[in-house]
Write a protein that holds these residues in place. Structure first.
Motif, PDB file in Angstrom:
ATOM      1  N   ALA A   1       2.487   8.568  -2.938  1.00 43.87           N
ATOM      2  CA  ALA A   1       2.188   9.656  -4.144  1.00 43.87           C
ATOM      3  C   ALA A   1       1.478  10.811  -3.837  1.00 43.87           C
ATOM      4  O   ALA A   1       1.511  11.895  -4.540  1.00 43.87           O
ATOM      5  CB  ALA A   1       1.335   8.750  -5.279  1.00 43.87           C
ATOM      6  N   VAL A   2       0.807  10.559  -2.779  1.00 37.43           N
ATOM      7  CA  VAL A   2      -0.031  11.794  -2.155  1.00 37.43           C
ATOM      8  C   VAL A   2       0.995  12.967  -1.772  1.00 37.43           C
ATOM      9  O   VAL A   2       0.561  14.103  -2.059  1.00 37.43           O
ATOM     10  CB  VAL A   2      -0.840  11.452  -0.989  1.00 37.43           C
ATOM     11  CG1 VAL A   2      -1.578  12.629  -0.423  1.00 37.43           C
ATOM     12  CG2 VAL A   2      -1.689  10.304  -1.511  1.00 37.43           C
ATOM     13  N   THR A   3       1.984  12.775  -1.409  1.00 38.43           N
ATOM     14  CA  THR A   3       3.182  13.687  -1.089  1.00 38.43           C
ATOM     15  C   THR A   3       4.286  13.900  -2.174  1.00 38.43           C
ATOM     16  O   THR A   3       5.322  14.479  -1.889  1.00 38.43           O
ATOM     17  CB  THR A   3       3.676  13.634   0.291  1.00 38.43           C
ATOM     18  OG1 THR A   3       4.331  12.239   0.404  1.00 38.43           O
ATOM     19  CG2 THR A   3       2.612  13.502   1.356  1.00 38.43           C
ATOM     20  N   ASP A   4       3.886  13.199  -3.283  1.00 39.58           N
ATOM     21  CA  ASP A   4       5.214  13.066  -4.454  1.00 39.58           C
ATOM     22  C   ASP A   4       6.196  12.221  -4.143  1.00 39.58           C
ATOM     23  O   ASP A   4       7.434  12.563  -4.792  1.00 39.58           O
ATOM     24  CB  ASP A   4       5.334  14.584  -4.898  1.00 39.58           C
ATOM     25  CG  ASP A   4       3.981  15.257  -5.547  1.00 39.58           C
ATOM     26  OD1 ASP A   4       3.241  14.572  -5.749  1.00 39.58           O
ATOM     27  OD2 ASP A   4       4.204  16.553  -5.652  1.00 39.58           O
TER      28      ASP A   4
ATOM     29  N   GLY B   1       8.637   3.627 -15.942  1.00 39.63           N
ATOM     30  CA  GLY B   1       9.725   3.680 -15.367  1.00 39.63           C
ATOM     31  C   GLY B   1       9.626   3.729 -13.823  1.00 39.63           C
ATOM     32  O   GLY B   1       8.625   3.693 -13.213  1.00 39.63           O
ATOM     33  N   MET B   2      10.906   3.705 -13.327  1.00 43.30           N
ATOM     34  CA  MET B   2      11.406   4.011 -11.893  1.00 43.30           C
ATOM     35  C   MET B   2      12.026   5.081 -11.159  1.00 43.30           C
ATOM     36  O   MET B   2      13.070   5.266 -11.914  1.00 43.30           O
ATOM     37  CB  MET B   2      11.994   2.490 -11.489  1.00 43.30           C
ATOM     38  CG  MET B   2      12.040   2.380  -9.899  1.00 43.30           C
ATOM     39  SD  MET B   2      13.172   0.936  -9.607  1.00 43.30           S
ATOM     40  CE  MET B   2      14.791   1.846  -9.760  1.00 43.30           C
ATOM     41  N   PRO B   3      11.216   5.734 -10.299  1.00 43.17           N
ATOM     42  CA  PRO B   3      11.880   6.847 -10.021  1.00 43.17           C
ATOM     43  C   PRO B   3      12.989   6.603  -8.932  1.00 43.17           C
ATOM     44  O   PRO B   3      12.664   6.072  -8.013  1.00 43.17           O
ATOM     45  CB  PRO B   3      10.848   7.829  -9.268  1.00 43.17           C
ATOM     46  CG  PRO B   3       9.692   6.737  -8.834  1.00 43.17           C
ATOM     47  CD  PRO B   3       9.814   5.496 -10.022  1.00 43.17           C
ATOM     48  N   GLY B   4      14.147   7.353  -8.945  1.00 47.65           N
ATOM     49  CA  GLY B   4      15.057   7.213  -7.815  1.00 47.65           C
ATOM     50  C   GLY B   4      14.924   8.373  -7.226  1.00 47.65           C
ATOM     51  O   GLY B   4      14.349   9.284  -7.576  1.00 47.65           O
TER      52      GLY B   4
ATOM     53  N   ILE C   1       7.611   4.519  -3.026  1.00 51.99           N
ATOM     54  CA  ILE C   1       6.778   3.501  -3.332  1.00 51.99           C
ATOM     55  C   ILE C   1       7.425   2.248  -3.654  1.00 51.99           C
ATOM     56  O   ILE C   1       8.219   2.312  -4.345  1.00 51.99           O
ATOM     57  CB  ILE C   1       5.841   4.299  -4.676  1.00 51.99           C
ATOM     58  CG1 ILE C   1       4.929   5.350  -3.983  1.00 51.99           C
ATOM     59  CG2 ILE C   1       4.726   2.974  -4.996  1.00 51.99           C
ATOM     60  CD1 ILE C   1       4.183   5.986  -5.322  1.00 51.99           C
ATOM     61  N   ARG C   2       7.018   1.055  -3.323  1.00 55.11           N
ATOM     62  CA  ARG C   2       7.608  -0.125  -3.711  1.00 55.11           C
ATOM     63  C   ARG C   2       7.017  -0.325  -5.023  1.00 55.11           C
ATOM     64  O   ARG C   2       5.934  -0.516  -5.429  1.00 55.11           O
ATOM     65  CB  ARG C   2       7.027  -1.203  -2.690  1.00 55.11           C
ATOM     66  CG  ARG C   2       8.125  -2.401  -2.876  1.00 55.11           C
ATOM     67  CD  ARG C   2       7.815  -3.585  -1.778  1.00 55.11           C
ATOM     68  NE  ARG C   2       6.682  -4.398  -2.845  1.00 55.11           N
ATOM     69  CZ  ARG C   2       5.857  -5.055  -1.968  1.00 55.11           C
ATOM     70  NH1 ARG C   2       5.849  -5.098  -0.674  1.00 55.11           N
ATOM     71  NH2 ARG C   2       4.943  -5.971  -2.731  1.00 55.11           N
ATOM     72  N   PRO C   3       7.932  -0.825  -5.886  1.00 55.65           N
ATOM     73  CA  PRO C   3       7.505  -1.243  -7.366  1.00 55.65           C
ATOM     74  C   PRO C   3       6.684  -2.272  -7.233  1.00 55.65           C
ATOM     75  O   PRO C   3       6.934  -3.279  -6.496  1.00 55.65           O
ATOM     76  CB  PRO C   3       8.642  -1.478  -8.369  1.00 55.65           C
ATOM     77  CG  PRO C   3       9.527  -0.546  -7.433  1.00 55.65           C
ATOM     78  CD  PRO C   3       9.427  -0.492  -6.049  1.00 55.65           C
TER      79      PRO C   3
ATOM     80  N   ILE D   1       0.856  -1.194   0.021  1.00 55.68           N
ATOM     81  CA  ILE D   1      -0.017  -0.200  -0.036  1.00 55.68           C
ATOM     82  C   ILE D   1       0.795   1.090  -0.022  1.00 55.68           C
ATOM     83  O   ILE D   1       0.441   2.287   0.468  1.00 55.68           O
ATOM     84  CB  ILE D   1      -0.877   0.032   1.238  1.00 55.68           C
ATOM     85  CG1 ILE D   1       0.000  -0.251   2.703  1.00 55.68           C
ATOM     86  CG2 ILE D   1      -1.813  -1.016   1.042  1.00 55.68           C
ATOM     87  CD1 ILE D   1      -1.083  -0.023   3.721  1.00 55.68           C
ATOM     88  N   THR D   2       1.916   1.127  -0.513  1.00 56.74           N
ATOM     89  CA  THR D   2       2.972   2.322  -0.514  1.00 56.74           C
ATOM     90  C   THR D   2       2.780   3.160  -1.600  1.00 56.74           C
ATOM     91  O   THR D   2       3.263   4.233  -1.583  1.00 56.74           O
ATOM     92  CB  THR D   2       4.435   1.654  -0.651  1.00 56.74           C
ATOM     93  OG1 THR D   2       4.466   1.059  -2.015  1.00 56.74           O
ATOM     94  CG2 THR D   2       5.014   0.730   0.422  1.00 56.74           C
TER      95      THR D   2
END
Length: 454
Positions: free
Chosen positions: A284-287, A321-324, A292-294, A279-280
């Motif tokens: 996203a609510v706080t950007d 894609g994946m954000p670092g 967030i766990r992929p 439920i990570t």
């Protein structure tokens, strides 16, 4: 990339996820094991993506340059990654990976700085971008609108103004007639529902004007779709959706369902999942996208959702894609190359189960301005915009991984995902929870790496 601001708090996300998941969890049943996907099939296209405002460098007057100037963003824009002057390098880097599609946007604010005024110097820049893309053997995928419109349109009320549709279409026609043909494909509006959300968040429109903005984007999409097919009947046209787990019925009703007959493929942007054990996405609510766990198996469920909903249309992953976190490694050890391979694996599984997936774009070719901040790093090539005046492009581990994937048109026969499969995915409930696809040789809740990290 999508934001989940309609989920107002982490507690709300947790509540929704747990209630739905706990209701369905006792009914989880594993699907029969299948062979690992290898070749994605003839005609499958591999791409990369970028967008004008996010990457080009110091922007012209626009709604977004004004949001930054007004202090509504976390970071100032600064130099940006400077695609405007470094596009030759970025396009060459994409071609060196074997990429076949290069997605970018032609910024309306750049080519039409004032009503009735067209900037031929800026059109000459885009002329060369298109020329470079084609010279490297790639297909242009051009986005007509990636959340940005000129300042003079903002002065008239933006999408609150009825006249914006005609102004938008006048620009779109110039762009289409200039770059249509030779295989160019088109995205009309990038993530229409997220565009609406951003305009509400940053003050571009009022809540009362939201329905009119959606109506006007629908009209503009439908009109430009017909124009493109008059000019270039072979072109493929779509508007990519931001996949929000468990919410796509409502999201589609705002835009995608209303233009379904004017789509040549379903364009999906998939970044995050929600499940009983993940439920990570509340971050996203706080950007804080990097926290967030992929959930790579969610891309399977997203593809299957649209394969069932729009069976007449093929599916193209327009963004993934994946954000670092500001260039740092993830604490769990999960790498950008792990993330890329895992999502390609699940796309192959979706193909095996009947989804007509025809292409995949990685977001993005370089790090860029993520609508207010440089902290989330999505680039195949890292660019330290705020600290490196040379804006050097430094390859991540995913560059070599993507090169190998493209060369093989998929993954090795024995590949197994590094991230564990989710427990009761809520990407497309209840189907994604009741019928999870099995990973050969791996338990329902395990993975090749057992915990989803190393």
């Amino acid at each position: 990339m999508p934001r989940l601001r309609f989920l107002r708090s982490p507690a709300a996300v947790r509540t929704v996820a747990l209630v739905l998941a706990l209701a369905a969890a006792p009914l989880i049943a594993a699907a029969p094991a299948q062979a690992s996907p290898t070749d994605l099939g003839s005609g499958f296209e591999w791409g990369v993506a970028t967008s004008g405002f996010q990457a080009e460098g110091p922007p012209p007057d626009s709604n977004w340059s004004r949001y930054v100037a007004a202090g509504k963003t976390h970071d100032e824009y600064g130099s940006g990654p400077d695609f405007r002057h470094r596009y030759v390098e970025d396009i060459a880097n994409a071609a060196a990976m074997g990429v076949q599609v290069f997605r970018f946007s032609v910024e309306w604010a750049r080519v039409q700085p004032a009503p009735g005024v067209w900037d031929e110097a800026e059109f000459a820049y885009y002329d060369d971008v298109v020329r470079q893309v084609r010279a490297h053997g790639m297909r242009p995928m051009i986005t007509l609108d990636h959340f940005v419109y000129p300042g003079w349109v903002a002065d008239r009320g933006g999408w609150s103004d009825e006249g914006t549709v005609d102004s938008w279409l006048a620009n779109a026609e110039r762009v289409v007639r200039r770059y249509a043909g030779d295989g160019t494909n088109w995205i009309t509006f990038n993530e229409a529902t997220v565009f609406l959300q951003k305009e509400l968040t940053f003050g571009g429109i009022s809540l009362a004007a939201a329905p009119q903005m959606l109506d006007r984007m629908v009209r503009a999409h439908r009109a430009v779709y017909d124009l493109i097919h008059r000019v270039d009947p072979a072109a493929q046209v779509s508007s990519n959706v931001a996949y929000i787990p468990a919410a796509m019925g409502a999201m589609d009703g705002m835009f995608a369902d209303r233009v379904r007959d004017k789509l040549d493929f379903v364009g999906i942007d998939y970044y995050y999942g929600v499940s009983l054990d993940n439920i990570t996405a509340a971050n996203a609510v706080t950007d804080a996208f990097f926290d967030i766990r992929p959930q790579p198996d969610g891309i399977y469920h997203a593809a299957m959702y649209y394969a069932r909903k729009y069976p007449e249309l093929p599916i193209y992953i327009v963004e993934n894609g994946m954000p670092g976190d500001d260039g740092k490694d993830r604490p769990d050890g999960y790498t950008r190359s792990d993330h890329l391979r895992d999502h390609v694996y699940w796309l192959g599984r979706a193909q095996d189960d009947g989804a007509r997936v025809i292409g995949y774009n990685y977001w993005s070719i370089t790090d860029n301005f993520e609508w207010g901040t440089y902290r989330p790093r999505f680039g195949l090539y890292t660019v330290d915009v705020l600290t490196d005046p040379t804006l050097t492009r430094r390859p991540t581990d995913a560059v070599a991984a993507y090169r190998d994937i493209i060369a093989a048109n998929g993954l090795p026969d024995d590949y197994r995902p590094m991230a564990r499969q989710s427990v009761c995915s809520l990407v497309d409930p209840p189907k994604s929870c009741l019928n999870p696809p099995a990973v050969p040789g791996v338990s329902d809740t395990g993975s090749a790496a057992s915990t989803g990290s190393r």
